[in-house]
Motif scaffolding. Structure first.
Motif, PDB file in Angstrom:
ATOM      1  N   ILE A  11       0.854  -1.192   0.000  1.00  0.00           N
ATOM      2  CA  ILE A  11       0.000   0.000   0.000  1.00  0.00           C
ATOM      3  C   ILE A  11       0.888   1.238   0.000  1.00  0.00           C
ATOM      4  N   VAL A  25      -7.754   2.352   5.148  1.00  0.00           N
ATOM      5  CA  VAL A  25      -6.767   1.677   4.298  1.00  0.00           C
ATOM      6  C   VAL A  25      -5.421   1.529   4.987  1.00  0.00           C
ATOM      7  N   SER A  30      -7.383  -3.780   9.049  1.00  0.00           N
ATOM      8  CA  SER A  30      -8.459  -3.678   8.060  1.00  0.00           C
ATOM      9  C   SER A  30      -8.438  -4.825   7.064  1.00  0.00           C
ATOM     10  N   TRP A  31      -7.327  -5.539   7.024  1.00  0.00           N
ATOM     11  CA  TRP A  31      -7.089  -6.488   5.945  1.00  0.00           C
ATOM     12  C   TRP A  31      -7.057  -7.919   6.455  1.00  0.00           C
ATOM     13  N   SER A  78      -3.413   4.910  -1.142  1.00  0.00           N
ATOM     14  CA  SER A  78      -4.258   5.410  -0.066  1.00  0.00           C
ATOM     15  C   SER A  78      -5.052   6.647  -0.458  1.00  0.00           C
ATOM     16  N   SER A 101     -10.360   3.002  -5.586  1.00  0.00           N
ATOM     17  CA  SER A 101     -11.633   2.271  -5.493  1.00  0.00           C
ATOM     18  C   SER A 101     -12.517   2.555  -6.697  1.00  0.00           C
ATOM     19  N   THR A 193     -10.346   6.642   0.790  1.00  0.00           N
ATOM     20  CA  THR A 193      -9.854   5.437   1.464  1.00  0.00           C
ATOM     21  C   THR A 193      -9.987   5.502   2.982  1.00  0.00           C
ATOM     22  N   ILE A 213     -12.237   0.970  -0.893  1.00  0.00           N
ATOM     23  CA  ILE A 213     -10.875   0.516  -1.166  1.00  0.00           C
ATOM     24  C   ILE A 213     -10.602  -0.870  -0.579  1.00  0.00           C
ATOM     25  N   ILE A 214     -11.295  -1.228   0.498  1.00  0.00           N
ATOM     26  CA  ILE A 214     -11.082  -2.542   1.090  1.00  0.00           C
ATOM     27  C   ILE A 214     -11.664  -3.628   0.187  1.00  0.00           C
ATOM     28  N   GLY A 217      -9.189  -3.958  -2.639  1.00  0.00           N
ATOM     29  CA  GLY A 217      -7.952  -4.631  -2.247  1.00  0.00           C
ATOM     30  C   GLY A 217      -8.129  -6.117  -2.033  1.00  0.00           C
TER      31      GLY A 217
END
Length: 230
Positions: A11, A25, A30-31, A78, A101, A193, A213-214, A217
């Motif tokens: 990122i 982000v 978050s991931w 980001s 996004s 983001t 954005i999540i 990703g």
């Protein structure tokens, strides 16, 4: 034998200093897979949102190469406004790059029922131009509502105000409500983001799918790392 470690998504971060809660982000939690961060010094939010970042292209490429060297298998950024640089930056990267996004927009539109379209909640509606949409193959006539210039998010990012999740949620829900109130919006896409922490609240309030954005990703990483089937 232990499973192979999951390779990370890289990122590229703007040069900012503010609180980033889970969902943002820039928060690793978050991931659902490992992520790596590299910052481009001098890439302030206002500079990138305003399109005054052309001279930072080399710095973005160098950040991408640092992420590759650290083991990343793909790169996102980001800031959704980097959509304007998608093709020029991707052409110079050694890894696949998804800048924004907004790249999801054409696909979301094609998934919606007849007479429905996607609406965009953005950090700055005046700065989001036709060029951003054209660069990612999207319709420049897409409905857009921006967060208020004197609102909570601009305060956090540009005026060093304390992070106020309740005020941010109010601003985001108000913007999303204006889009859904049109009658033709069947999905919401968060350009910014920093807005995914509020995606669920929007989805629950207005009963529409919400992308950000999540979601980009996660989709992107899933294609870069194929599932090993028994």
């Amino acid at each position: 034998m232990p499973p192979d470690p999951t390779p990370p998504l890289g990122i590229i971060m703007l040069d900012t200093r503010f609180e980033r809660p889970p969902g943002d982000v820039g928060h690793a939690a978050s991931w659902p897979f490992p992520v790596l961060f590299e910052t481009v010094r001098g890439a302030t939010a206002r500079r990138v949102v305003g399109g005054q970042d052309a001279d930072l292209a080399e710095a973005f490429v160098e950040a991408g190469e640092r992420l590759r060297a650290r083991g990343a298998i793909g790169i996102i950024t980001s800031c959704g406004f980097l959509a304007a640089r998608q093709r020029s930056l991707a052409a110079r990267m050694s890894l696949p790059l998804a800048t924004s996004s907004l790249m999801q927009l054409p696909l979301i539109d094609r998934c919606l029922p007849r007479a429905k379209r996607t609406g965009i909640v953005t950090y700055d509606a005046e700065a989001l131009t036709d060029a951003h949409f054209v660069e990612v193959g999207a319709d420049p006539a897409t409905p857009v509502v921006g967060l208020p210039a004197n609102g909570a998010l601009r305060g956090v990012i540009e005026r060093e105000a304390p992070y106020d999740a309740e005020a941010l949620a109010r601003d985001v829900l108000e913007a999303a409500g204006r889009l859904v109130g049109r009658g033709d919006v069947g999905a919401i896409l968060m350009e910014c983001t920093n807005l995914p922490p509020f995606s669920r609240a929007v989805a629950e309030r207005f009963a529409v799918p919400v992308f950000d954005i999540i979601t980009l990703g996660r989709w992107f990483h899933s294609g870069l790392l194929q599932t090993r089937y028994p």
